[in-house]
Scaffold this active site. Structure first.
Site, PDB file in Angstrom:
ATOM      1  N   LYS A 189       0.243 -10.550  -2.218  1.00  0.00           N
ATOM      2  CA  LYS A 189      -0.954  -9.937  -1.655  1.00  0.00           C
ATOM      3  C   LYS A 189      -1.518 -10.657  -0.430  1.00  0.00           C
ATOM      4  O   LYS A 189      -2.355 -10.089   0.275  1.00  0.00           O
ATOM      5  CB  LYS A 189      -2.055  -9.874  -2.728  1.00  0.00           C
ATOM      6  N   PRO A 197       0.640 -16.447  -4.785  1.00  0.00           N
ATOM      7  CA  PRO A 197       1.625 -15.562  -4.158  1.00  0.00           C
ATOM      8  C   PRO A 197       2.362 -14.626  -5.116  1.00  0.00           C
ATOM      9  O   PRO A 197       3.128 -13.777  -4.662  1.00  0.00           O
ATOM     10  CB  PRO A 197       2.609 -16.548  -3.514  1.00  0.00           C
ATOM     11  N   TYR A 240       1.048  -3.334  -6.828  1.00  0.00           N
ATOM     12  CA  TYR A 240       2.058  -4.092  -6.071  1.00  0.00           C
ATOM     13  C   TYR A 240       2.330  -3.435  -4.722  1.00  0.00           C
ATOM     14  O   TYR A 240       2.444  -4.131  -3.701  1.00  0.00           O
ATOM     15  CB  TYR A 240       3.346  -4.201  -6.881  1.00  0.00           C
ATOM     16  N   TYR A 294      11.386 -11.169 -10.957  1.00  0.00           N
ATOM     17  CA  TYR A 294      10.344 -12.030 -11.502  1.00  0.00           C
ATOM     18  C   TYR A 294      10.771 -12.401 -12.920  1.00  0.00           C
ATOM     19  O   TYR A 294      10.890 -11.514 -13.774  1.00  0.00           O
ATOM     20  CB  TYR A 294       9.010 -11.301 -11.537  1.00  0.00           C
ATOM     21  N   HIS A 344      12.325  -1.848  -0.337  1.00  0.00           N
ATOM     22  CA  HIS A 344      12.579  -2.035  -1.762  1.00  0.00           C
ATOM     23  C   HIS A 344      11.836  -0.969  -2.555  1.00  0.00           C
ATOM     24  O   HIS A 344      10.652  -0.715  -2.325  1.00  0.00           O
ATOM     25  CB  HIS A 344      12.102  -3.415  -2.208  1.00  0.00           C
TER      26      HIS A 344
END
Length: 397
Positions: free
Chosen positions: A302, A298, A390, A204, A75
Site C-alpha cells: 500500500k 509493506p 489489495y 505470501y 498480475h
C-alpha cells in the site's frame, strides 16, 4: 535556476512529489520541486513494486505510462501458502476485473524525473530544505540550501512529500498534530537476485518458521523477503542461508523438493515494520502527502499506492483552486485522504498480523491465524474483501 516564488512548492522527489508536479503541470499550475538527494540516489532507491489500478491510471493520465505499459507485468492474483498448502486469490473474478501491475518504484521515478526535467517546472536535486515558515499565512516560505548557498522560496502552498524523516511535517505545530503508531516485533530481510522468478504471481507464505514473500522486478530479477527478528544484521545471513530458508518456508506437500531459481544476490537489506499516521494532513498552507503523513507495513503493498492516491486528490483540489478559486476540495483534503488511509492501515495490519509469527507466539494464536487463512481460502466473501483491498479501493473524486 532559483525562482523566488511559485504557486506550489513540493519538497521531495519521490513518486508522490514527482507525480503531483506532473499532474499540476498538466493542469497549468506552476511548481518547484526540491530534493535533498542527488538524482542517482533518487532513481536507484529500492521501494515498492506493486501498482494498484488507480495508480497505473494516474501515471498514464500524467503521460508517464509508455514504458510502464511495455515493461510492467500484470498480475491477476496472489497465492497464499499456509499449512504446506497453496490457495490462489483470483483478483479479476472477485473484483469485477481489477488487477495489479508489477513495475518497480525505481522505474516510476525515472519516468517521472525525465518528464519533469523535459517539460515541467524546476526540479532541484541536492537542495536541502532547512525549514518551512509561515505555514499559517497566505505566503509560506521554504528555506533551503543548494550549491553551497542559502535560498528562500515563497509560495501559495507547500506540499511535504519528503518522507517520515522530512522537515515539512515539523511546520505543523505539535499542539495541532496527532500521531498514531504501531511498531511490529519483526523485520523483513529483503534481497534482489538475478534469478528468474519461478512463480507467475506473488506468493505470501505463512509457516512455523516465519513469513516469506516471493515477488519480482522483471522476468529475470526476483525480489524476495524473509521475516527476521528486529535488529538483524544482513551480514549474519549469507546468501546460501537465505536461499535455504526461503525454500523451507515456501515448501508444499504437493511439491516436495521444489526450489526457487537461485542466482547472484545484488542487494540485501533489513526493513523494519511499523504503522504510523499523522493527523491532520493539512495545516494552513502546508499539506502532507505520502510517507510524510503515513507509513504502512509493506505486507499489503500500500505504501506507494497510498502516496499516489494522496496526490491525485490533492492535484484535483489545487487545480480547482487555481482554475476557478474553489477551495472546497482543498479544505476537505485531509479528511478525504485519511478515510482511505485508515482503511489501508487496517488492511496492512490484517495482512501483517495474519501472516507473521510473533516471537513467543502461542499455539492458540497460530491456530487463529490459520483459521483466518482457511476462511479466505473457502469463503468467496472473505476472498473478495482481500482482493478489493489489495487491488485498490476507489480514490474519491
Amino acid at each position: 535556476m532559483h525562482p523566488e516564488h511559485t504557486s506550489v512548492a513540493i519538497v521531495g522527489a519521490g513518486p508522490a512529489g514527482l507525480l503531483l508536479a506532473r499532474l499540476l503541470h498538466r493542469a497549468g499550475v506552476d511548481t518547484v520541486v526540491l530534493e535533498s538527494r542527488d538524482r542517482a540516489y533518487v532513481e536507484r532507491r529500492q521501494r515498492a513494486g506493486i501498482l494498484e489500478q488507480p495508480t497505473v491510471d494516474a501515471l498514464r493520465a500524467a503521460g508517464a505510462g509508455a514504458r510502464l505499459d511495455r515493461e510492467g507485468i500484470e498480475h491477476d492474483g496472489i497465492e497464499l501458502r499456509f499449512g504446506r498448502r497453496a490457495h490462489r486469490v483470483d483478483f479479476p473474478a472477485l473484483t469485477g476485473g481489477r488487477r495489479v501491475t508489477v513495475y518497480a518504484q525505481t522505474e516510476v521515478v525515472k519516468d517521472l524525473v525525465a518528464l519533469q526535467l523535459a517539460e515541467g517546472g524546476p526540479l532541484l536535486f541536492e537542495a536541502e530544505v532547512r525549514e518551512v515558515t509561515g505555514a499559517d499565512t497566505a505566503r509560506p516560505v521554504v528555506h533551503y540550501r543548494h550549491e553551497g548557498r542559502e535560498h528562500t522560496l515563497t509560495c501559495d502552498y507547500v506540499v511535504g512529500c519528503d518522507g517520515f524523516h522530512g522537515v515539512v511535517r515539523n511546520a505543523v505545530p505539535d499542539a495541532v498534530r496527532s500521531t498514531y503508531e504501531r511498531v511490529y516485533p519483526y523485520s523483513w530481510l529483503g534481497i534482489l537476485a538475478e534469478a528468474p522468478p519461478v512463480y507467475d504471481e506473488l506468493i505470501y507464505a505463512h509457516s512455523e518458521r516465519g513469513f516469506a514473500l516471493a515477488s519480482m522486478r522483471s522476468p529475470s530479477v526476483s525480489r524476495l523477503y524473509l521475516q527476521v527478528p528486529n535488529g538483524t544484521d544482513p551480514a549474519d545471513w549469507p546468501n546460501e542461508r537465505i536461499w535455504d530458508e526461503l525454500d523451507a518456508r515456501f515448501a508444499l506437500d504437493a511439491e516436495p523438493g521444489r526450489r526457487l531459481q537461485r542466482g547472484p544476490v545484488t542487494a540485501k537489506s533489513v526493513l523494519p515494520m511499523r504503522s504510523h499516521v499523522t493527523e491532520p494532513m493539512r495545516y494552513g498552507h502546508v499539506l502532507l502527502a505520502g510517507d510524510a503523513a503515513h507509513i504502512v507495513p509493506p505486507t499489503g503493498a500500500k505504501g506507494l499506492n497510498l502516496a499516489a492516491a494522496d496526490v491525485i486528490v490533492l492535484a484535483r483540489a489545487l487545480a480547482a483552486r487555481y482554475r476557478d478559486g474553489a477551495t472546497g476540495l482543498l479544505d476537505a483534503y485531509s479528511d478525504t485522504c485519511l478515510r482511505r488511509v485508515w482503511r489501508a492501515e487496517h488492511f496492512s495490519y490484517f495482512m501483517t498480523t495474519t501472516l507473521h509469527t510473533d516471537p513467543g507466539q502461542s499455539a492458540f494464536d497460530t491456530r487463529l491465524q490459520l483459521a483466518q487463512l482457511e476462511r479466505v481460502a473457502n469463503s468467496t466473501h472473505a476472498a473478495a474483501e482481500l482482493a478489493e483491498n489489495y487491488t485498490g479501493l476507489p480514490i474519491p473524486d
